[in-house]
Design a protein around this motif. Structure first.
Motif, PDB file in Angstrom:
ATOM      1  N   GLU A   7       0.837  -1.222   0.000  1.00  0.00           N
ATOM      2  CA  GLU A   7       0.000   0.000   0.000  1.00  0.00           C
ATOM      3  C   GLU A   7       0.854   1.247   0.000  1.00  0.00           C
ATOM      4  O   GLU A   7       1.964   1.260   0.574  1.00  0.00           O
ATOM      5  CB  GLU A   7      -0.852   0.057   1.286  1.00  0.00           C
ATOM      6  CG  GLU A   7      -1.781  -1.092   1.473  1.00  0.00           C
ATOM      7  CD  GLU A   7      -3.200  -0.758   1.055  1.00  0.00           C
ATOM      8  OE1 GLU A   7      -3.422   0.344   0.507  1.00  0.00           O
ATOM      9  OE2 GLU A   7      -4.072  -1.599   1.279  1.00  0.00           O
ATOM     10  N   TYR A   8       0.313   2.282  -0.596  1.00  0.00           N
ATOM     11  CA  TYR A   8       0.971   3.598  -0.600  1.00  0.00           C
ATOM     12  C   TYR A   8      -0.119   4.594  -0.228  1.00  0.00           C
ATOM     13  O   TYR A   8      -1.124   4.704  -0.919  1.00  0.00           O
ATOM     14  CB  TYR A   8       1.531   3.892  -1.990  1.00  0.00           C
ATOM     15  CG  TYR A   8       2.455   5.086  -2.055  1.00  0.00           C
ATOM     16  CD1 TYR A   8       3.834   4.922  -2.149  1.00  0.00           C
ATOM     17  CD2 TYR A   8       1.959   6.390  -2.029  1.00  0.00           C
ATOM     18  CE1 TYR A   8       4.691   6.017  -2.221  1.00  0.00           C
ATOM     19  CE2 TYR A   8       2.803   7.483  -2.091  1.00  0.00           C
ATOM     20  CZ  TYR A   8       4.171   7.291  -2.193  1.00  0.00           C
ATOM     21  OH  TYR A   8       5.013   8.373  -2.265  1.00  0.00           O
ATOM     22  N   HIS A   9       0.075   5.307   0.891  1.00  0.00           N
ATOM     23  CA  HIS A   9      -0.971   6.218   1.367  1.00  0.00           C
ATOM     24  C   HIS A   9      -0.565   7.683   1.210  1.00  0.00           C
ATOM     25  O   HIS A   9       0.610   8.017   1.338  1.00  0.00           O
ATOM     26  CB  HIS A   9      -1.236   5.990   2.863  1.00  0.00           C
ATOM     27  CG  HIS A   9      -1.625   4.581   3.203  1.00  0.00           C
ATOM     28  ND1 HIS A   9      -2.883   4.087   3.019  1.00  0.00           N
ATOM     29  CD2 HIS A   9      -0.891   3.549   3.724  1.00  0.00           C
ATOM     30  CE1 HIS A   9      -2.933   2.819   3.416  1.00  0.00           C
ATOM     31  NE2 HIS A   9      -1.726   2.472   3.840  1.00  0.00           N
ATOM     32  N   TYR A  10      -1.584   8.537   1.022  1.00  0.00           N
ATOM     33  CA  TYR A  10      -1.355   9.983   0.991  1.00  0.00           C
ATOM     34  C   TYR A  10      -2.205  10.622   2.091  1.00  0.00           C
ATOM     35  O   TYR A  10      -3.279  11.156   1.804  1.00  0.00           O
ATOM     36  CB  TYR A  10      -1.789  10.600  -0.337  1.00  0.00           C
ATOM     37  CG  TYR A  10      -1.203   9.971  -1.581  1.00  0.00           C
ATOM     38  CD1 TYR A  10       0.041  10.372  -2.063  1.00  0.00           C
ATOM     39  CD2 TYR A  10      -1.910   9.015  -2.305  1.00  0.00           C
ATOM     40  CE1 TYR A  10       0.565   9.816  -3.225  1.00  0.00           C
ATOM     41  CE2 TYR A  10      -1.393   8.460  -3.462  1.00  0.00           C
ATOM     42  CZ  TYR A  10      -0.158   8.868  -3.921  1.00  0.00           C
ATOM     43  OH  TYR A  10       0.359   8.316  -5.074  1.00  0.00           O
ATOM     44  N   PRO A  11      -1.784  10.550   3.354  1.00  0.00           N
ATOM     45  CA  PRO A  11      -2.620  11.141   4.419  1.00  0.00           C
ATOM     46  C   PRO A  11      -2.695  12.657   4.270  1.00  0.00           C
ATOM     47  O   PRO A  11      -1.793  13.286   3.707  1.00  0.00           O
ATOM     48  CB  PRO A  11      -1.865  10.762   5.702  1.00  0.00           C
ATOM     49  CG  PRO A  11      -0.459  10.548   5.270  1.00  0.00           C
ATOM     50  CD  PRO A  11      -0.519  10.027   3.872  1.00  0.00           C
ATOM     51  N   GLY A  12      -3.794  13.220   4.818  1.00  0.00           N
ATOM     52  CA  GLY A  12      -3.986  14.670   4.696  1.00  0.00           C
ATOM     53  C   GLY A  12      -3.650  15.411   5.977  1.00  0.00           C
ATOM     54  O   GLY A  12      -3.740  16.639   6.021  1.00  0.00           O
ATOM     55  N   SER A  13      -3.349  14.681   7.053  1.00  0.00           N
ATOM     56  CA  SER A  13      -3.022  15.361   8.317  1.00  0.00           C
ATOM     57  C   SER A  13      -1.999  14.524   9.084  1.00  0.00           C
ATOM     58  O   SER A  13      -1.830  13.321   8.826  1.00  0.00           O
ATOM     59  CB  SER A  13      -4.278  15.523   9.180  1.00  0.00           C
ATOM     60  OG  SER A  13      -4.701  14.252   9.644  1.00  0.00           O
ATOM     61  N   LEU A  14      -1.368  15.187  10.057  1.00  0.00           N
ATOM     62  CA  LEU A  14      -0.380  14.496  10.889  1.00  0.00           C
ATOM     63  C   LEU A  14      -1.023  13.334  11.633  1.00  0.00           C
ATOM     64  O   LEU A  14      -0.464  12.240  11.726  1.00  0.00           O
ATOM     65  CB  LEU A  14       0.228  15.479  11.897  1.00  0.00           C
ATOM     66  CG  LEU A  14       1.255  16.471  11.351  1.00  0.00           C
ATOM     67  CD1 LEU A  14       1.514  17.579  12.359  1.00  0.00           C
ATOM     68  CD2 LEU A  14       2.559  15.756  11.020  1.00  0.00           C
ATOM     69  N   ASP A  49       3.077   8.660   2.631  1.00  0.00           N
ATOM     70  CA  ASP A  49       3.690   9.830   1.998  1.00  0.00           C
ATOM     71  C   ASP A  49       3.321  11.093   2.798  1.00  0.00           C
ATOM     72  O   ASP A  49       2.150  11.463   2.875  1.00  0.00           O
ATOM     73  CB  ASP A  49       3.154   9.928   0.562  1.00  0.00           C
ATOM     74  CG  ASP A  49       3.906  10.934  -0.275  1.00  0.00           C
ATOM     75  OD1 ASP A  49       4.303  11.979   0.281  1.00  0.00           O
ATOM     76  OD2 ASP A  49       4.085  10.690  -1.481  1.00  0.00           O
ATOM     77  N   VAL A  50       4.331  11.712   3.401  1.00  0.00           N
ATOM     78  CA  VAL A  50       4.048  12.888   4.247  1.00  0.00           C
ATOM     79  C   VAL A  50       4.303  14.203   3.501  1.00  0.00           C
ATOM     80  O   VAL A  50       4.350  15.264   4.102  1.00  0.00           O
ATOM     81  CB  VAL A  50       4.878  12.864   5.569  1.00  0.00           C
ATOM     82  CG1 VAL A  50       4.484  11.682   6.418  1.00  0.00           C
ATOM     83  CG2 VAL A  50       6.375  12.853   5.285  1.00  0.00           C
ATOM     84  N   SER A  51       4.429  14.105   2.170  1.00  0.00           N
ATOM     85  CA  SER A  51       4.766  15.320   1.414  1.00  0.00           C
ATOM     86  C   SER A  51       3.571  16.252   1.211  1.00  0.00           C
ATOM     87  O   SER A  51       3.722  17.339   0.666  1.00  0.00           O
ATOM     88  CB  SER A  51       5.382  14.945   0.063  1.00  0.00           C
ATOM     89  OG  SER A  51       4.421  14.300  -0.737  1.00  0.00           O
TER      90      SER A  51
ATOM     91  N   GLN B  64       4.876   8.758  -6.235  1.00  0.00           N
ATOM     92  CA  GLN B  64       5.276  10.110  -5.837  1.00  0.00           C
ATOM     93  C   GLN B  64       4.968  11.138  -6.928  1.00  0.00           C
ATOM     94  O   GLN B  64       4.965  12.336  -6.661  1.00  0.00           O
ATOM     95  CB  GLN B  64       6.786  10.154  -5.517  1.00  0.00           C
ATOM     96  CG  GLN B  64       7.134   9.474  -4.219  1.00  0.00           C
ATOM     97  CD  GLN B  64       8.633   9.553  -3.954  1.00  0.00           C
ATOM     98  OE1 GLN B  64       9.391   8.723  -4.426  1.00  0.00           O
ATOM     99  NE2 GLN B  64       9.050  10.563  -3.221  1.00  0.00           N
ATOM    100  N   ALA B  65       4.777  10.673  -8.148  1.00  0.00           N
ATOM    101  CA  ALA B  65       4.509  11.603  -9.251  1.00  0.00           C
ATOM    102  C   ALA B  65       3.042  12.030  -9.274  1.00  0.00           C
ATOM    103  O   ALA B  65       2.674  12.959 -10.018  1.00  0.00           O
ATOM    104  CB  ALA B  65       4.876  10.948 -10.578  1.00  0.00           C
ATOM    105  N   ASP B  66       2.204  11.376  -8.470  1.00  0.00           N
ATOM    106  CA  ASP B  66       0.773  11.684  -8.475  1.00  0.00           C
ATOM    107  C   ASP B  66       0.540  13.184  -8.292  1.00  0.00           C
ATOM    108  O   ASP B  66       1.074  13.794  -7.366  1.00  0.00           O
ATOM    109  CB  ASP B  66       0.082  10.903  -7.345  1.00  0.00           C
ATOM    110  CG  ASP B  66      -1.420  11.098  -7.368  1.00  0.00           C
ATOM    111  OD1 ASP B  66      -2.062  10.605  -8.304  1.00  0.00           O
ATOM    112  OD2 ASP B  66      -1.931  11.793  -6.455  1.00  0.00           O
TER     113      ASP B  66
END
Ligand code: FES
Ligand code: FES
Lengths: 288, 158
Positions: A7-14, A49-51, B64-66
């Motif tokens: 899995e690869y997640h993109y959370p929106g908050s800490l 992903d914390v970016s 990461q490119a998303d």
């Protein structure tokens, strides 16, 4: 290649990022990605992903003498920032520019270099000689530690399941201060075989504050506090610089590895410390 | 998982594995200018522009490119890119050619943000590109020549 990654997640908050991390012990935070993308570890099953957490602000507060840099700020962006270039005669931007190559600095983040620093990390000695505090988020609490002290303790344990939010650097006020960074590596963009950062403040004719940190010893950067104490009160002369360099080489906890022997490192510390101190001497003389 | 990003001017959705490396995705998409070299971030053969910045695609996950804008040499068709290609060829800066897409990306990224780079700045911009054939001299000359003919044409000096 992370062969077990599912899995690869993109959370929106800490909080969301931390709860994802708590849910899966084999999850890893990712920002710039370079180190993880190169890894062939079988351990990570999830990446978080914390970016996208808004941790990429960079601000120089001149009134309060503070420079704050968010953890997901790319290293090259720090290097190029005009405010950063004005700090300590360009010390911070010029020394960070010695990390890797241009594309590596474009992808790599400051926080990524601090969360699991390699022993040869340039960032650790560079930030250790500045008054740097590191802020991280852990179990719903924001915590702040002095950066150089953190890396002298069990930083892996402390930062485990934490998200670094950024660093805050107090800039020396009204003091004649200069800093230098020296690096020895096999090629321009190879990792350091030895690195050394030094910062001195001079009041009147004498050193009022000293910091010197050595990294890639081959262990992670560490301050040589006995030397720092000895330098305070001294007048910065060629002789003092020479003696201090010999002292640093004896006092630093050095070792050997496949890059350099312990003895070679010792000689290098002597040379690099003396050069750094003499460069600083020139700079503070020009400023006064 | 699904990721969406702009590839060479076109927004596209891609079905990728979580651990898929951007280099692999781009080559599968037909962007063969993105070369597979060291795969450790050292040689620069896989260089692409991500949101206008030169990065090695072997050290980035496709995920990461998303949401970003990715450009490869296939998508560089403006005057600057054309001039760079011509100067590299004319200067004799291309031998086996393997490193050239990466060099082109680095040079394009440099000249996009700095129209009048010094020789030192050109060298610094190429510090992530390894060329085993040329010794870089001709490549540096070609980039300087492009800068002079595009950026410097207004004042005629340098
Ligand atoms: S293949 Fe990516 S840097 Fe060499
Ligand atoms: S032209 Fe052959 S590697 Fe550069």
């Amino acid at each position: 290649m992370l062969k077990n990654l599912k899995e690869y997640h993109y959370p929106g908050s800490l909080d969301e990022a931390l709860s994802l991390s708590d849910r899966e012990s084999r999850s890893f935070f990712i920002a710039g990605g370079t180190a993880l993308a190169l890894s062939d570890s079988s351990r990570p099953v999830e990446l978080i992903d914390v970016s996208r957490l808004g941790l990429d602000e960079l601000e120089l507060d001149k009134e309060n003498g503070k420079l704050t840099i968010g953890a997901t700020t790319k290293i090259q962006k720090v290097v190029e920032n005009k405010s950063v270039q004005s700090v300590l005669g360009g010390f911070l931007s010029e020394s960070l520019e010695e990390i890797g190559s241009y594309p590596v600095r474009n992808a790599g983040t400051l926080g990524g270099s601090l969360v699991r620093p390699f022993p040869w990390s340039d960032v650790v000695p560079i930030l250790s000689v500045l008054e740097t505090e590191i802020t991280y988020y852990h179990k719903g609490d924001e915590k702040t530690r002095e950066l150089s002290k953190l890396y002298e303790s069990d930083f892996r344990g402390t930062l485990n399941r934490s998200i670094i939010e950024g660093v805050s650097i107090s800039l020396p006020e009204g003091l004649n201060t200069a800093a230098k960074f020296k690096k020895f590596s096999r090629s321009e963009f190879d990792v350091a075989a030895l690195n050394l950062a030094c910062k001195l403040s001079v009041e009147g004719n004498n050193i009022s504050e000293a910091r010197l940190s050595i990294g890639a010893r081959p262990m992670i950067g560490e301050r040589v506090t006995d030397l720092e104490d000895n330098l305070v009160g001294e007048k910065l002369t060629e002789k003092v610089a020479e003696d201090a360099a010999v002292f640093a080489a004896d006092a630093a906890d050095l070792g050997g590895d496949n890059k350099l022997s312990k003895e070679y490192r010792k000689q290098l510390v002597k040379k690099m410390a003396e050069e750094a101190l003499m460069d600083i001497k020139k700079e503070v003389a020009n400023e006064s | 998982m699904k990721v969406e990003f702009e590839l060479n001017g076109e927004v596209k959705e891609f079905d990728v594995d979580s651990g898929e490396i951007l280099l692999d995705l781009l080559r599968d998409e037909g962007c063969k200018s993105v070369k597979r070299g060291c795969e450790t971030g050292d040689c620069g053969a896989c260089m692409v522009l991500v949101d206008g910045r030169a990065m090695t695609s072997c050290t980035l996950f496709a995920a990461q490119a998303d949401g970003k804008e990715v450009r490869t040499v296939e998508g560089l068709e403006d005057e600057l890119a054309e001039q760079l290609k011509e100067s590299l060829l004319e200067a004799g800066a291309v031998q086996c050619g393997f490193c050239i897409p990466g060099v082109l990306i680095s040079a394009y990224s440099l000249l996009s943000r700095n129209e009048e780079p010094t020789k030192g700045e050109i060298k610094a911009a190429l510090d992530g590109n390894l060329c085993r054939c040329t010794g870089y001299v001709k490549q540096i000359e070609a980039i300087k020549e492009t800068a002079d003919s595009i950026g410097g044409s207004s004042n005629g000096q340098k």
